[in-house]
Design a protein around this motif. Structure first.
Motif, mmCIF file in Angstrom:
data_model
loop_
_atom_site.group_PDB
_atom_site.id
_atom_site.type_symbol
_atom_site.label_atom_id
_atom_site.label_comp_id
_atom_site.label_asym_id
_atom_site.label_seq_id
_atom_site.Cartn_x
_atom_site.Cartn_y
_atom_site.Cartn_z
ATOM 1 N N TYR A 157 -10.476 6.148 1.521
ATOM 2 C CA TYR A 157 -9.478 5.834 0.502
ATOM 3 C C TYR A 157 -8.810 4.479 0.785
ATOM 4 N N ILE A 158 -8.387 4.279 2.013
ATOM 5 C CA ILE A 158 -7.697 3.039 2.381
ATOM 6 C C ILE A 158 -8.622 1.835 2.205
ATOM 7 N N LEU A 159 -9.861 1.956 2.661
ATOM 8 C CA LEU A 159 -10.789 0.829 2.511
ATOM 9 C C LEU A 159 -11.094 0.554 1.042
ATOM 10 N N ALA A 160 -11.170 1.582 0.219
ATOM 11 C CA ALA A 160 -11.394 1.376 -1.214
ATOM 12 C C ALA A 160 -10.211 0.638 -1.838
ATOM 13 N N GLN A 161 -8.992 1.013 -1.450
ATOM 14 C CA GLN A 161 -7.801 0.329 -1.960
ATOM 15 C C GLN A 161 -7.773 -1.124 -1.488
ATOM 16 N N HIS A 200 -10.324 -2.968 -0.664
ATOM 17 C CA HIS A 200 -11.388 -3.675 -1.377
ATOM 18 C C HIS A 200 -10.949 -4.025 -2.801
ATOM 19 N N ALA A 201 -10.313 -3.083 -3.476
ATOM 20 C CA ALA A 201 -9.854 -3.301 -4.852
ATOM 21 C C ALA A 201 -8.833 -4.433 -4.929
ATOM 22 N N GLN A 202 -8.065 -4.603 -3.859
ATOM 23 C CA GLN A 202 -7.034 -5.644 -3.828
ATOM 24 C C GLN A 202 -7.491 -6.893 -3.067
ATOM 25 N N SER A 203 -8.775 -6.935 -2.693
ATOM 26 C CA SER A 203 -9.324 -8.044 -1.894
ATOM 27 C C SER A 203 -8.494 -8.309 -0.649
ATOM 28 N N CYS A 204 -8.072 -7.234 -0.021
ATOM 29 C CA CYS A 204 -7.216 -7.323 1.162
ATOM 30 C C CYS A 204 -8.057 -7.270 2.441
ATOM 31 N N PRO A 205 -7.902 -8.256 3.316
ATOM 32 C CA PRO A 205 -8.587 -8.190 4.601
ATOM 33 C C PRO A 205 -7.989 -7.081 5.470
ATOM 34 N N VAL A 206 -8.817 -6.509 6.335
ATOM 35 C CA VAL A 206 -8.414 -5.362 7.146
ATOM 36 C C VAL A 206 -8.738 -5.621 8.614
ATOM 37 N N PHE A 236 0.829 -1.193 0.000
ATOM 38 C CA PHE A 236 0.000 0.000 0.000
ATOM 39 C C PHE A 236 0.870 1.251 0.000
ATOM 40 N N LEU A 237 1.885 1.284 -0.857
ATOM 41 C CA LEU A 237 2.777 2.432 -0.882
ATOM 42 C C LEU A 237 2.036 3.718 -1.183
ATOM 43 N N THR A 238 1.010 3.668 -2.033
ATOM 44 C CA THR A 238 0.282 4.894 -2.346
ATOM 45 C C THR A 238 -0.441 5.424 -1.109
ATOM 46 N N ILE A 239 -0.825 4.550 -0.221
ATOM 47 C CA ILE A 239 -1.484 4.987 1.009
ATOM 48 C C ILE A 239 -0.518 5.786 1.867
ATOM 49 N N MET A 240 0.766 5.461 1.781
ATOM 50 C CA MET A 240 1.738 6.142 2.613
ATOM 51 C C MET A 240 1.781 7.636 2.304
ATOM 52 N N ASP A 241 1.326 8.034 1.107
ATOM 53 C CA ASP A 241 1.243 9.450 0.789
ATOM 54 C C ASP A 241 0.163 10.136 1.632
ATOM 55 N N VAL A 242 -0.852 9.376 2.010
ATOM 56 C CA VAL A 242 -1.989 9.934 2.730
ATOM 57 C C VAL A 242 -1.845 9.721 4.239
ATOM 58 N N GLU A 243 -1.201 8.652 4.605
ATOM 59 C CA GLU A 243 -1.111 8.237 6.002
ATOM 60 C C GLU A 243 0.341 8.183 6.457
ATOM 61 N N ASN A 263 -13.815 -6.763 2.186
ATOM 62 C CA ASN A 263 -14.640 -6.132 1.145
ATOM 63 C C ASN A 263 -15.605 -5.101 1.726
ATOM 64 N N ASP A 264 -15.082 -4.242 2.577
ATOM 65 C CA ASP A 264 -15.847 -3.155 3.204
ATOM 66 C C ASP A 264 -16.934 -3.624 4.168
ATOM 67 N N VAL A 265 -16.941 -4.896 4.509
ATOM 68 C CA VAL A 265 -17.958 -5.433 5.409
ATOM 69 C C VAL A 265 -17.298 -5.914 6.703
ATOM 70 N N GLN A 266 -17.866 -5.506 7.818
ATOM 71 C CA GLN A 266 -17.376 -5.978 9.108
ATOM 72 C C GLN A 266 -17.762 -7.446 9.276
#
Length: 135
Positions: A30-34, A36-42, A4-11, A101-104
């Protein structure tokens, strides 16, 4: 490993950590959208500077982030990002959310390291199985 290097610009990261600090509602979206796009669990830790149990659990959360590199770990200070706290209906600290995917998919309230470890391990296993099913 998720990148998530692009996130590092924001965070910004907690020094020497894999945990990203969310500092605004816009960054959260923004982070959750990224993710979700990468199917990354959070995994998210909702904390407060004044909360001693939150401070205790932050170190444990950081260790989990190192142990599970395929999960994106986020930290939200509820006093600094109230909109996210309200949106996610967080009422007590510490609160941990596991999201896909944006769902708890799970919520842990309180400073229970053993329970958090167990649930994150199950979440990681579920996420791996899900990504293998889609491969």
């Amino acid at each position: 490993m998720i990148n998530f290097l692009t996130i590092m610009d924001v965070e910004h990261k907690v020094m020497g950590s894999r945990v990203l600090v969310v500092n605004s509602a816009k960054s959260w979206d923004y982070i959750l959208a990224q993710a979700h796009a990468q199917s990354c669990p959070v995994a998210v830790l909702f904390t407060a500077e004044w909360c001693a149990p939150s401070k205790y659990m932050a170190g444990f959360f950081d260790n989990l982030a190192l142990k599970y590199p395929d999960i994106l770990f986020l930290l939200v200070d509820v006093d600094e990002v109230k909109a996210v706290k309200d949106k996610m209906e967080v009422k007590a600290m510490p609160t941990f959310l596991l999201m896909k995917n944006d769902v708890q998919v799970d919520k842990i309230v309180g400073a229970n390291a053993d329970e958090l470890q167990k649930r994150v391990a199950n979440f990681a296993q579920m996420a791996r199985k899900s990504s293998q099913d889609h491969a």
